[in-house]
Scaffold this active site. Structure first.
Site, PDB file in Angstrom:
ATOM      1  N   CYS A  56       0.833  -1.205   0.000  1.00 58.63           N
ATOM      2  CA  CYS A  56       0.000   0.000   0.000  1.00 58.63           C
ATOM      3  C   CYS A  56       0.872   1.262   0.000  1.00 58.63           C
ATOM      4  O   CYS A  56       2.089   1.191   0.140  1.00 58.63           O
ATOM      5  CB  CYS A  56      -0.926  -0.002   1.210  1.00 58.63           C
ATOM      6  SG  CYS A  56      -0.065   0.094   2.790  1.00 58.63           S
ATOM      7  N   CYS A  59       2.949   1.765   3.203  1.00 58.84           N
ATOM      8  CA  CYS A  59       4.101   0.860   3.270  1.00 58.84           C
ATOM      9  C   CYS A  59       5.247   1.391   2.416  1.00 58.84           C
ATOM     10  O   CYS A  59       6.397   1.378   2.840  1.00 58.84           O
ATOM     11  CB  CYS A  59       3.699  -0.536   2.807  1.00 58.84           C
ATOM     12  SG  CYS A  59       2.416  -1.296   3.832  1.00 58.84           S
TER      13      CYS A  59
END
Length: 126
Positions: A56, A59
């Protein structure tokens, strides 16, 4: 006994113990420059850095912040990005993204700025 280089070996063995520090180190160790000593002292902190995530945006943001912190600190460490859920589960991490330093999760569920990552790495090295 100059045959077969026996005399040369004897001379190099004598030179190897010609240290002035009286600790019994070898001549090669005695000739280390101050910059090499400083570099050796900073390299004493070996870091294994991993960013755990699912891919994501958060991240990836933590991954980039961690890379920036490593570069700005001048560390010789590689940042690994782990997306395999079985490996992530092995760390006991339940929230993403997570930062793992020396196989210990230090941050879970937060996106950090590079300065915050630097502080964590400094605490780990000291």
């Amino acid at each position: 006994m100059g045959l077969f280089g026996l005399r040369k070996k004897k001379n190099t063995e004598e030179k190897a113990h010609a240290c002035t520090c009286q600790r019994g180190c070898h001549a090669a160790e005695a000739n280390i420059t101050e910059t090499e000593k400083k570099r050796t002292d900073t390299d004493a902190c070996t870091l294994s850095i991993k960013v755990l995530g699912t891919g994501c945006a958060s991240c990836h943001a933590l991954l980039e912040s961690t890379k920036q912190a490593v570069v700005s600190m001048g560390l010789d460490a590689e940042v690994e990005y782990v997306t395999d859920m079985t490996q992530i589960a092995g760390y006991g991490v339940m929230r993403m993204p997570a930062l793992v330093v020396n196989e210990n999760p230090v941050v879970m569920g937060k996106t950090l700025k590079p300065e915050e990552v630097e502080e964590i790495l400094k605490k780990t090295c000291s």
